[in-house]
Design a protein around this motif. Structure first.
Motif, PDB file in Angstrom:
ATOM      1  N   GLU A 170       3.559  -1.707   2.763  1.00  0.00           N
ATOM      2  CA  GLU A 170       2.450  -1.786   3.178  1.00  0.00           C
ATOM      3  C   GLU A 170       1.307  -1.413   2.039  1.00  0.00           C
ATOM      4  O   GLU A 170       0.036  -2.096   2.074  1.00  0.00           O
ATOM      5  CB  GLU A 170       2.210  -0.825   4.491  1.00  0.00           C
ATOM      6  CG  GLU A 170       2.978  -1.458   5.678  1.00  0.00           C
ATOM      7  CD  GLU A 170       2.767  -0.527   6.686  1.00  0.00           C
ATOM      8  OE1 GLU A 170       2.315   0.807   6.453  1.00  0.00           O
ATOM      9  OE2 GLU A 170       3.296  -0.846   7.811  1.00  0.00           O
ATOM     10  N   GLU A 171       1.732  -0.517   1.253  1.00  0.00           N
ATOM     11  CA  GLU A 171       0.673   0.016   0.204  1.00  0.00           C
ATOM     12  C   GLU A 171       0.836  -1.096  -1.180  1.00  0.00           C
ATOM     13  O   GLU A 171      -0.149  -1.399  -1.556  1.00  0.00           O
ATOM     14  CB  GLU A 171       1.130   1.334  -0.045  1.00  0.00           C
ATOM     15  CG  GLU A 171       0.271   2.110  -1.074  1.00  0.00           C
ATOM     16  CD  GLU A 171       0.595   3.499  -1.775  1.00  0.00           C
ATOM     17  OE1 GLU A 171      -0.029   4.103  -2.640  1.00  0.00           O
ATOM     18  OE2 GLU A 171       1.380   4.212  -0.857  1.00  0.00           O
ATOM     19  N   PHE A 172       2.063  -1.401  -1.380  1.00  0.00           N
ATOM     20  CA  PHE A 172       2.167  -2.205  -2.657  1.00  0.00           C
ATOM     21  C   PHE A 172       2.291  -3.728  -2.599  1.00  0.00           C
ATOM     22  O   PHE A 172       2.192  -4.440  -3.550  1.00  0.00           O
ATOM     23  CB  PHE A 172       3.147  -1.279  -3.712  1.00  0.00           C
ATOM     24  CG  PHE A 172       2.735   0.113  -4.251  1.00  0.00           C
ATOM     25  CD1 PHE A 172       1.894   0.242  -4.759  1.00  0.00           C
ATOM     26  CD2 PHE A 172       3.477   0.895  -3.347  1.00  0.00           C
ATOM     27  CE1 PHE A 172       1.632   1.678  -5.477  1.00  0.00           C
ATOM     28  CE2 PHE A 172       2.941   2.461  -3.759  1.00  0.00           C
ATOM     29  CZ  PHE A 172       2.001   2.468  -4.644  1.00  0.00           C
ATOM     30  N   GLY A 173       2.938  -3.994  -1.350  1.00  0.00           N
ATOM     31  CA  GLY A 173       3.438  -5.319  -1.143  1.00  0.00           C
ATOM     32  C   GLY A 173       4.553  -5.723  -1.140  1.00  0.00           C
ATOM     33  O   GLY A 173       5.413  -4.824  -1.768  1.00  0.00           O
ATOM     34  N   ASP A 174       5.033  -6.773  -0.532  1.00  0.00           N
ATOM     35  CA  ASP A 174       6.487  -6.891  -0.495  1.00  0.00           C
ATOM     36  C   ASP A 174       7.177  -7.108  -1.667  1.00  0.00           C
ATOM     37  O   ASP A 174       8.289  -6.979  -1.971  1.00  0.00           O
ATOM     38  CB  ASP A 174       6.691  -8.252   0.510  1.00  0.00           C
ATOM     39  CG  ASP A 174       6.346  -7.981   1.707  1.00  0.00           C
ATOM     40  OD1 ASP A 174       6.373  -6.841   2.183  1.00  0.00           O
ATOM     41  OD2 ASP A 174       6.078  -8.684   2.628  1.00  0.00           O
ATOM     42  N   LEU A 175       6.439  -7.753  -2.727  1.00  0.00           N
ATOM     43  CA  LEU A 175       7.175  -8.276  -4.041  1.00  0.00           C
ATOM     44  C   LEU A 175       7.426  -6.791  -4.704  1.00  0.00           C
ATOM     45  O   LEU A 175       8.726  -6.688  -5.178  1.00  0.00           O
ATOM     46  CB  LEU A 175       6.362  -9.198  -4.676  1.00  0.00           C
ATOM     47  CG  LEU A 175       6.834  -9.417  -6.066  1.00  0.00           C
ATOM     48  CD1 LEU A 175       8.086 -10.153  -6.064  1.00  0.00           C
ATOM     49  CD2 LEU A 175       5.761 -10.413  -7.002  1.00  0.00           C
ATOM     50  N   ARG A 176       6.469  -5.927  -4.715  1.00  0.00           N
ATOM     51  CA  ARG A 176       6.615  -4.598  -5.235  1.00  0.00           C
ATOM     52  C   ARG A 176       7.778  -3.921  -4.547  1.00  0.00           C
ATOM     53  O   ARG A 176       8.714  -3.204  -5.556  1.00  0.00           O
ATOM     54  CB  ARG A 176       5.436  -4.072  -5.575  1.00  0.00           C
ATOM     55  CG  ARG A 176       5.595  -2.670  -6.439  1.00  0.00           C
ATOM     56  CD  ARG A 176       5.459  -2.989  -7.724  1.00  0.00           C
ATOM     57  NE  ARG A 176       5.321  -2.002  -8.598  1.00  0.00           N
ATOM     58  CZ  ARG A 176       5.991  -1.794  -9.941  1.00  0.00           C
ATOM     59  NH1 ARG A 176       6.601  -2.723 -10.331  1.00  0.00           N
ATOM     60  NH2 ARG A 176       5.908  -0.875 -10.744  1.00  0.00           N
ATOM     61  N   ALA A 177       7.816  -3.927  -3.453  1.00  0.00           N
ATOM     62  CA  ALA A 177       8.721  -3.245  -2.588  1.00  0.00           C
ATOM     63  C   ALA A 177      10.422  -3.849  -2.969  1.00  0.00           C
ATOM     64  O   ALA A 177      11.184  -2.944  -3.179  1.00  0.00           O
ATOM     65  CB  ALA A 177       8.691  -3.393  -1.110  1.00  0.00           C
ATOM     66  N   GLN A 178      10.345  -5.150  -3.118  1.00  0.00           N
ATOM     67  CA  GLN A 178      11.672  -5.877  -3.434  1.00  0.00           C
ATOM     68  C   GLN A 178      11.968  -5.133  -4.824  1.00  0.00           C
ATOM     69  O   GLN A 178      13.373  -4.853  -5.153  1.00  0.00           O
ATOM     70  CB  GLN A 178      11.655  -7.201  -3.529  1.00  0.00           C
ATOM     71  CG  GLN A 178      12.869  -7.841  -3.757  1.00  0.00           C
ATOM     72  CD  GLN A 178      14.023  -7.221  -2.813  1.00  0.00           C
ATOM     73  OE1 GLN A 178      13.831  -7.364  -1.641  1.00  0.00           O
ATOM     74  NE2 GLN A 178      15.131  -7.015  -3.388  1.00  0.00           N
ATOM     75  N   GLN A 179      11.183  -4.969  -5.675  1.00  0.00           N
ATOM     76  CA  GLN A 179      11.513  -4.805  -7.112  1.00  0.00           C
ATOM     77  C   GLN A 179      12.039  -3.020  -7.118  1.00  0.00           C
ATOM     78  O   GLN A 179      13.028  -2.719  -7.819  1.00  0.00           O
ATOM     79  CB  GLN A 179      10.167  -4.506  -7.934  1.00  0.00           C
ATOM     80  CG  GLN A 179       9.792  -6.161  -8.307  1.00  0.00           C
ATOM     81  CD  GLN A 179       8.348  -6.237  -9.103  1.00  0.00           C
ATOM     82  OE1 GLN A 179       7.714  -5.419  -9.113  1.00  0.00           O
ATOM     83  NE2 GLN A 179       8.232  -7.582  -9.671  1.00  0.00           N
TER      84      GLN A 179
END
Length: 348
Positions: A170-179
């Protein structure tokens, strides 16, 4: 070379050596070990590079390129490595008097040997890629057809779940979460190999690691693996903070018992595990949040382990688990001197 097991490298060295002897027999009618020596000199560096063991920074750069560029630069690196290795081997054998040719013939790489070497190296690299993709045990089991018919056996399961993955996304976005998750799962690899486990699957922000019962119990491999994963993350805390702004926190559950293992699928084959043991481990991981304890182990499994040393177990009583008729004895695992895990808040 320690990225893979000792047995794996024995297999690679034997396969490469045999290929060299066969090549010498087919093309030169020579069954001597000279072919095996040349094959080891020229193939092993290529495989080591492709696996990231030799010149790891160059390997990382090459693998980060687009597919066309990756193919071009990989072939260029392979050619240079094979040429240098062939010259070194040929020059050494010529100096020792083992080759009855001129010095130039001994060190200049012939085109047919280059093609043969590249072919053997690419085949072995492909096999290791598939082995890496499926996992050591799964690859061997699928190759041998061990689980074509369902088998009853005992296994240990280690469930590891990332705390706060939803809030991170929620804070950094799905792409960053996947990384973030990809980096975390990469950190699992070395401890799992070290303690002879197999990463069975990734489900969302969780990983499932498993052992045959005897292997997981031996010297406490399953417990040591869990703590080694956390130690690896703690050791790189500064890097995690610098790259992602936080250090991963985990919830961990360990349980073992009887299951049914079978090979399933048609176009996509997979080794699947069926039984209450798998479901119980998943419920035990959820219990970590309720109890505010980062790592739990079932009493049934803990009784079969030697927990002497710097890891101790604290009995937390019997607990009812969703979907399970009987309650389960639960224990928290902590270090004797200091906790290896930070306590997880109940609201996490």
């Amino acid at each position: 070379m320690n990225r893979y097991s000792f047995g794996f490298w024995i297999f690679v060295l034997c396969a490469v050596a045999v290929s060299g002897v066969v090549y010498g027999a087919i093309f030169y009618d020579d069954w001597s070990l000279i072919g095996a020596i040349f094959a080891l000199f020229v193939c092993v560096p290529v495989i080591a590079f492709e696996r990231g063991l030799l010149l790891p920074r160059l390997n990382a750069w090459v693998t980060s390129l687009s597919t066309p560029a990756y193919i071009i630069f990989s072939l260029l690196v392979f050619y240079l490595m094979v040429s240098v290795a062939f010259a070194a081997c040929g020059g050494l054998l010529w100096f020792l008097g083992r080759l009855k040719v001129t010095w130039q013939e001994a060190v200049i790489l012939p085109a047919d040997i280059l093609l043969y070497t590249m072919g053997v190296s690419l085949i072995l690299s492909f096999v290791t890629r598939v082995r890496e993709l499926l996992g050591r045990d799964v690859f061997a089991s699928l190759l041998l057809g061990r689980y074509r018919k369902p088998i009853e056996e005992e296994r240990i399961f280690l469930f590891i779940d990332l705390v706060g993955s939803t809030s991170f996304a929620e804070e950094f976005g799905d792409l960053r979460a996947q990384q973030f998750l990809s980096a975390l799962f990469t950190a699992f690899a070395k401890p799992v190999r070290q303690y002879r486990g197999t990463i069975d699957d990734y489900i969302g922000d969780a990983a499932i690691i498993t052992w045959p019962m005897a292997r997981g119990l031996r010297q406490g491999n399953c417990v040591k693996c869990a703590f080694a994963i956390v130690d690896a993350i703690e050791a790189d805390a500064d890097k995690w903070l610098q790259k992602f702004g936080r250090v991963p926190r985990l919830r961990v559950a360990l349980h073992g018992g009887p299951i049914v293992t079978a090979e399933v699928g048609v176009d996509h084959h997979k080794i699947a595990y069926f039984g209450d043991t798998v479901n119980t481990t998943a419920r035990l991981e959820s219990l970590c949040r309720t109890l505010g304890v980062p790592v739990l182990i079932s009493s049934d499994l803990a009784k079969r382990l030697d927990l002497s040393g710097d890891i101790k177990a604290e009995y937390l009583g019997q607990h009812a688990l969703k979907g399970r008729g009987q309650s389960l004895g639960v224990m928290a695992l902590i270090r004797a001197k200091e906790p290896a895990f930070k306590l997880v808040a109940r609201s996490a």
